[in-house]
Design an enzyme around this catalytic site. Structure first.
Site, PDB file in Angstrom:
ATOM      1  CD  GLU A   1      -2.549   1.086   2.380  1.00 37.84           C
ATOM      2  OE1 GLU A   1      -2.513   0.450   3.562  1.00 37.84           O
ATOM      3  OE2 GLU A   1      -3.685   2.285   2.418  1.00 37.84           O
TER       4      GLU A   1
ATOM      5  CG  ASP B   1     -10.518   1.942   6.566  1.00 42.25           C
ATOM      6  OD1 ASP B   1     -10.871   1.464   7.797  1.00 42.25           O
ATOM      7  OD2 ASP B   1      -9.261   1.685   6.507  1.00 42.25           O
TER       8      ASP B   1
HETATM    9  N1  HPA Z   1      -4.444   0.251   5.517  1.00 40.75           N
HETATM   10  C1  HPA Z   1      -3.568  -0.093   6.438  1.00 40.75           C
HETATM   11  N2  HPA Z   1      -4.227  -0.471   7.491  1.00 40.75           N
HETATM   12  C2  HPA Z   1      -5.122  -0.517   8.570  1.00 40.75           C
HETATM   13  C3  HPA Z   1      -6.228   0.312   7.624  1.00 40.75           C
HETATM   14  C4  HPA Z   1      -5.660   0.401   6.098  1.00 40.75           C
HETATM   15  O1  HPA Z   1      -5.458   1.296   5.060  1.00 40.75           O
HETATM   16  N3  HPA Z   1      -7.792   0.416   7.657  1.00 40.75           N
HETATM   17  C5  HPA Z   1      -7.562   0.248   9.004  1.00 40.75           C
HETATM   18  N4  HPA Z   1      -6.230  -0.453   9.242  1.00 40.75           N
HETATM   19 ZN    ZN Z   2      -7.510  -2.566   4.569  1.00 42.13          ZN
END
Ligand code: HPA
Ligand code: ZN
Length: 326
Positions: A195, A274
């Protein structure tokens, strides 16, 4: 616009990330907790993030008003109503046990509230579900081992384990002993990787955690050999377009790599991550992505087919959903 009416599965949704500010204020009030914001509007003004960590700081603060089993139930039920509107027929959700147990909330309070809501969702809304418990990677591996016996105790309700929270500086290798144990115990394995973290973290998720799916995975595109390996292993990516935009993983949805992923043969799926914080649920993700990169109807159908194929449903259940799409 086939995405609106087609039945779909969602595979990457943090239930605590579906906590709408209105419900957060309501639950805070009934628990006699003062949120550090004057109003829903004042809270929403904070939803302007430059990176993952800025979001996580606000997200964990929101979690802190959840106290009773009914709170966890109400949170999950509110998500299920949104999912129903978007024609989600199967959902695989994450929860973060440590963000509750570290505040002194019993693990059973959390899982029982969520589980009861998802059982009701299955009965009353026809939405099937799986629950995945995520370890917070900014904490030591030992903290994960400390909560793990509770996850095992509720194995009848929890299909798998995941890895989330602050990625950079917390590579999957930090968690390999815990995930090896979970694999041995028969849990499905997923992990957020690529990510914000580099392609190397995605390699580690494959080689050291032996993941069944990769959450996000965007940065795999930096490494052609990695892309080929993911395709060969038929591992899905749970991609989250509006999350990528809000957390500055992409600078503009027009530059989102979803088509590159599909063109490379990657099994990409669309998810909301989220939704209360990132500006939309799953159909909003489809809508905004479609207008940004001009997805064809065939591409949308492929993304939705992928969501069932990559799910943790049985082969029979997958076949049933896939034939309804044909
Ligand atoms: N990324 C990483 N951890 C997380 C995320 C996310 O988008 N949402 C909740 N915990
Ligand atoms: Zn996530």
């Amino acid at each position: 616009m086939p995405y609106k009416t087609l039945p779909k599965a969602e595979l990457h949704m943090h239930i605590e990330g579906s906590f709408e500010p209105e419900l957060m204020f309501q639950i805070a009030e009934r628990n006699d907790i003062q949120l550090p914001y004057e109003s829903v509007e004042a809270l929403k003004e904070k939803y302007d993030f430059n990176n993952l960590q800025e979001f996580l700081d606000i997200y964990y603060q929101g979690c802190a008003v959840l106290i009773t089993e009914q709170d966890f139930y109400d949170l999950a039920w509110a998500y299920l109503l949104k999912a129903k509107e978007d024609n989600v027929v199967h959902t695989e959700i994450f929860f973060d046990p440590q963000s509750h147990t570290d505040r002194g909330i019993a693990f059973d309070t959390v899982i029982n509230g969520f589980h009861r809501a998802f059982e009701d969702g299955q009965q009353q809304l026809g939405i099937s579900y799986r629950i995945i418990a995520c370890f917070l990677r900014h904490l030591p591996e030992q903290a994960g081992f400390d909560v793990y016996p509770d996850i095992v105790r509720h194995k009848d309700k929890i299909i798998g384990v995941g890895l989330d929270s602050s990625e950079v500086g917390h590579p999957p290798e930090k968690y390999q002993r815990l995930f090896a144990q979970a694999k041995k115990d028969g849990f499905k394995i997923v992990a957020h990787a690529g990510e914000e973290g580099p392609a190397e973290y995605v390699w580690q998720a494959l080689d050291l955690l032996d993941v069944d799916r990769i959450d996000h995975g965007n940065r795999c595109l930096d490494d052609a050999e990695l892309v080929n390996t993911i395709v060969d292993k038929d591992l899905a990516l749970t991609v989250c377009p509006l999350s990528n935009l809000k957390l500055c993983v992409v600078d503009d949805l027009k530059n989102h790599p979803i088509k590159i992923m599909l063109d490379n043969g990657l099994k990409a799926t669309i998810n909301s991550d989220d939704p209360a914080y990132f500006g939309g649920y799953i159909n909003d993700n489809f809508a905004q992505l479609q207008s940004a990169v001009n997805l064809s109807d065939d591409e949308i159908k492929a993304l939705i087919r992928n969501s069932f194929e990559a799910s943790f449903l049985s082969d029979e259940e997958k076949a049933k959903h896939l034939s309804a799409l044909a």
